[in-house]
Design an enzyme around this catalytic site. Structure first.
Site, PDB file in Angstrom:
ATOM      1  N   LYS A  65       0.844  -1.198   0.000  1.00 14.40           N
ATOM      2  CA  LYS A  65       0.000   0.000   0.000  1.00 14.40           C
ATOM      3  C   LYS A  65       0.882   1.251   0.000  1.00 14.40           C
ATOM      4  O   LYS A  65       1.905   1.309   0.694  1.00 14.40           O
ATOM      5  CB  LYS A  65      -0.898  -0.043   1.241  1.00 14.40           C
ATOM      6  CG  LYS A  65      -1.998   0.993   1.302  1.00 14.40           C
ATOM      7  CD  LYS A  65      -2.899   0.747   2.518  1.00 14.40           C
ATOM      8  CE  LYS A  65      -4.056   1.719   2.623  1.00 14.40           C
ATOM      9  NZ  LYS A  65      -4.958   1.384   3.765  1.00 14.40           N
ATOM     10  N   SER A 140      -9.896   1.209   2.565  1.00 11.74           N
ATOM     11  CA  SER A 140      -9.005   2.041   1.788  1.00 11.74           C
ATOM     12  C   SER A 140      -7.888   1.283   1.061  1.00 11.74           C
ATOM     13  O   SER A 140      -7.269   1.845   0.157  1.00 11.74           O
ATOM     14  CB  SER A 140      -8.367   3.104   2.696  1.00 11.74           C
ATOM     15  OG  SER A 140      -7.578   2.487   3.702  1.00 11.74           O
ATOM     16  N   SER A 164     -10.198  -1.374   6.669  1.00 12.56           N
ATOM     17  CA  SER A 164      -9.598  -1.140   5.351  1.00 12.56           C
ATOM     18  C   SER A 164      -8.796  -2.293   4.756  1.00 12.56           C
ATOM     19  O   SER A 164      -8.364  -2.195   3.611  1.00 12.56           O
ATOM     20  CB  SER A 164      -8.708   0.096   5.394  1.00 12.56           C
ATOM     21  OG  SER A 164      -9.512   1.236   5.272  1.00 12.56           O
TER      22      SER A 164
HETATM   23  N1  GLN Z   1     -13.562   3.096   6.001  1.00 16.07           N
HETATM   24  C1  GLN Z   1     -13.026   3.489   7.278  1.00 16.07           C
HETATM   25  C2  GLN Z   1     -12.686   4.954   7.260  1.00 16.07           C
HETATM   26  O1  GLN Z   1     -12.934   5.565   6.291  1.00 16.07           O
HETATM   27  C3  GLN Z   1     -11.858   2.655   7.638  1.00 16.07           C
HETATM   28  C4  GLN Z   1     -10.619   3.107   7.002  1.00 16.07           C
HETATM   29  C5  GLN Z   1      -9.445   2.298   7.386  1.00 16.07           C
HETATM   30  O2  GLN Z   1      -9.576   1.210   7.969  1.00 16.07           O
HETATM   31  N2  GLN Z   1      -8.286   2.835   7.092  1.00 16.07           N
HETATM   32  O3  GLN Z   1     -12.162   5.489   8.195  1.00 16.07           O
END
Ligand code: GLN
Length: 471
Positions: A65, A140, A164
């Site tokens: 990532k 994400s 995410s």
């Molecule tokens: N979708 C969640 C957020 O927007 C989780 C994001 C994540 O786990 N980095 O914060």
């Protein structure tokens, strides 16, 4: 070579180690595939194979990532404010993978600073879902999930703050594991919300997840929140669930917005779990319905503090002009951050401001404690709590971008485990309407080996063939 690219990473690693497969050729085959990616899963692809020692990961290259710092390689966290940023050092997680024999293949696309559930918040454009190119891959860590699902990377790592890793894994039909908070060092991992962020694997199967995890865990003097795991990660072998007690939170059925096809796939797998010897009982996580509200205060509060460092002085973008220092900060942050990041910085700053701190941040922390207690109570009766990973299958690009609250609901089933700091894994759970769904298992802190074993047994019973139609 294309036969070789169909192998799981663990099998490819075994072949390389046995001398049946050349690591250089394997790297080159994946490199060519990654370079031809048409899903916008990557933001950078390696030009050549970096020097890699022999090791348990057998030379099988890994996609990483964007937010993991990699020396001399763009590390931009999906943000314009870090565009072109070349870190002078490499994160511990990536360093450990390289020294265990997995060279860096590519950096993957993501929501900006990991804020999002669809990878549409990336400054470098959205990633497409290989199962349906007009749909999101989740987020994400959507670039990592799409790449592994499409077969352009053998395996990948991502980060999970509120889901995410697990949610994109579910939406792309692969395995995603969020380890116990502290299992893996976060040194060099660009921060979003420090009490929640954790690194973990996105892989084709549970064995690959265990192998990748085993190379990354460990206490690190550079990250005082890292603990490692009490015992080495073992490759999962279980094929039954004899004596395993699964708890199904009643709250799943009281929630609106869970698609019937997702629920049906979940129920079918519960039947398979019973056939493998597990007991399945309904239970309550009474405070879980408040997890999302607590999360969307705590995560923005922490992000507002973590992102204060992007001021145009130390990293990346700087927008000057005829202004004083404060004006330069404002212009830089105004131009460098996207809408979602700005929304969260404002929300978080407000929640932490004097006079509101106790009412918002303080209350959210109390709710977090109650959620931790819900799980502690659950472990008296159950080995694992199981839920669907995401309430829906992959949704069309653009469907939720105008409605942040609808986007946040994606995280309904994944956020409670993040707040509790416990490990949770999503495994592919068949299709609904032709699109992948995920089955989530969560266990007590440090139960990774048992969790991987149970996931492995279920994976065999589900027998999901992980290839999207086109790939
Ligand atoms: N979708 C969640 C957020 O927007 C989780 C994001 C994540 O786990 N980095 O914060």
């Amino acid at each position: 070579m294309s036969d070789v690219l169909a192998l799981t990473a663990a099998t490819a690693a075994e072949r390389v180690r046995a001398g049946d497969l050349d690591a250089g050729e394997l790297f080159e085959a994946y490199r060519a595939r990654a370079a031809a990616d048409d899903l916008n899963a990557f933001v950078w692809v390696a030009g050549e194979r970096p020097p890699t020692p022999d090791g348990p990961l057998g030379g099988v290259p890994v996609a990483v990532k964007d937010l993991f710092c990699t020396e001399g390689v763009p590390s931009q966290a999906g943000s314009k404010i870090l565009e072109g940023y070349l870190p002078p050092y490499t994160s511990t997680a990536v360093e450990k993978l390289t020294s265990a024999g997995a060279p860096l293949l590519a950096k993957t696309n993501q929501d900006e600073f990991a804020m999002g559930s669809s990878t549409e918040n990336s400054a470098f454009g959205p990633t497409l879902n290989p199962w349906a190119r007009d749909r999101v891959p989740g987020g994400s860590s959507g670039g990592s999930a799409a790449a592994v699902a499409a077969g352009t990377a053998p395996w990948a790592i991502g980060t999970d703050t509120g889901g995410s890793i697990r949610q994109p894994a579910a939406l792309c039909g692969i395995v995603g594991l969020k380890p116990t908070y502290g299992a893996i060092s976060r040194y060099g991992m660009i921060a979003f919300a420090s009490s929640l962020d954790q690194c973990g694997p996105l892989t084709r199967d549970v064995t690959d997840a265990a192998l990748l995890l085993s190379a990354m865990v460990g206490r690190d003097p550079c990250d005082s929140t890292s603990l490692g795991l009490p015992e080495p990660v073992a490759l999962p072998a279980a094929t039954d669930l004899d004596g395993i007690r699964l708890g199904v939170p009643e709250e799943i059925y009281e929630t609106e917005g869970v698609e019937p096809g997702v629920l049906q796939a979940f129920e079918d797998t519960l039947d398979k779990a019973k056939a493998l010897g597990a007991t399945v009982e309904r239970t309550h996580l009474p405070h879980a319905p408040h997890a999302l509200s607590a999360y969307y205060l705590i995560a923005p509060a922490e992000c507002s503090s973590n992102l204060a460092r992007y001021d145009g002085v130390r990293y990346g973008l700087r927008v000057d002009g005829d202004v004083d220092l404060l004006g330069m900060y404002e212009k830089t942050r105004g131009a460098g951050f996207g809408a979602e990041v700005k929304r969260r910085v404002m929300l978080g700053t407000y929640a932490l401001s004097s006079g509101y701190y106790d009412a918002y941040y303080g209350t959210a922390q109390k709710v977090r404690t109650l959620i931790v207690r819900d799980f502690t109570t659950a472990w008296e009766r159950f080995d694992f709590i199981v839920t669907p990973t995401s309430p829906t299958v992959a949704f069309p690009l653009g469907a939720k971008t105008a409605d942040p609250l609808a986007m946040y609901l994606n995280d309904y089933f994944t956020v409670p485990m993040s707040l509790a700091g416990i490990p949770a894994i999503s495994i592919p759970n068949g299709l609904s309407e032709g699109l992948p769904t995920g089955f989530q298992l969560a266990g007590p802190a440090f139960s990774e080996n048992r969790l991987l074993d149970a996931a492995h047994a279920l994976e065999q019973a589900i027998g999901f063939d992980g290839s999207p139609p086109r790939a």
